[in-house]
Design a protein around this motif. Sequence first.
Motif, PDB file in Angstrom:
ATOM      1  N   SER A  82       3.397   6.920  -5.546  1.00  0.00           N
ATOM      2  CA  SER A  82       3.268   7.892  -4.460  1.00  0.00           C
ATOM      3  C   SER A  82       3.364   9.301  -5.035  1.00  0.00           C
ATOM      4  CB  SER A  82       4.381   7.663  -3.436  1.00  0.00           C
ATOM      5  OG  SER A  82       4.412   8.710  -2.507  1.00  0.00           O
ATOM      6  N   ARG A 133       0.874   5.207   0.680  1.00  0.00           N
ATOM      7  CA  ARG A 133       0.121   6.315   1.265  1.00  0.00           C
ATOM      8  C   ARG A 133       0.138   7.497   0.310  1.00  0.00           C
ATOM      9  NH1 ARG A 133       2.362   7.131   7.166  1.00  0.00           N
ATOM     10  NH2 ARG A 133       1.803   9.229   6.554  1.00  0.00           N
ATOM     11  N   ARG A 139       0.843  -1.195   0.000  1.00  0.00           N
ATOM     12  CA  ARG A 139       0.000   0.000   0.000  1.00  0.00           C
ATOM     13  C   ARG A 139       0.881   1.249   0.000  1.00  0.00           C
ATOM     14  NH1 ARG A 139      -5.127  -1.299  -1.236  1.00  0.00           N
ATOM     15  NH2 ARG A 139      -5.651  -3.233  -0.234  1.00  0.00           N
TER      16      ARG A 139
END
Length: 193
Positions: free
Chosen positions: A108, A11, A9
């Motif tokens: 990201s 952020r 994952r």
Amino acid sequence: MSPRTHTFRVRAGMPAVVLRVALVAVTAAGAMALVPVPLWRGIAIVAAVVGAIVPRSLGGWAGAACVGLGMLFAEPLPAQTALGVLMVHAIHVLASLSWVVPAWSWISVRSLLPTLRRFAVVQAIVQPLAFGVAMLAAPEEGAGMAWAALAGAALLVVAVAFALHALRRADAEPPRVHSAPTGGSGADVGGPA
């Protein structure tokens, strides 16, 4: 036994396919705003779509070239030149990112900050230069670029003279040999290694 699926994952991430969509959108906007010939517009947009689907085809850069070369058919205006420099550079950056980031991955947003910083620095340097060249090329200003060609030729002569002087000076000096201090092993390589 079934294989485990591993996920990672990110952020504050976004789908990387957004970069490819942005490549097509920026190329289309640049082509529509800057290129007066419909054929060149179409070629630029098709090349950008191909570049977004298959980045290794270099279609993104072909789209940028079409936008840049298509501007040759328009009137040379300073605002148009500035917009062209911005668009072609943005297309180049997006095509480069599309090349290295897989389409179905996530990226990201924070990782794009160095790229955005470099983009801003390059634009801060290039936009005043593009404005200056566009102002020199304006035919209503009188001499146009005739004096710039003479200044460029003079600068070239000075640069060649400086280079020849530096070469002659380098040839006249005896070669320097650096010897490494011999340590406990007695190894001496006879120069910088």
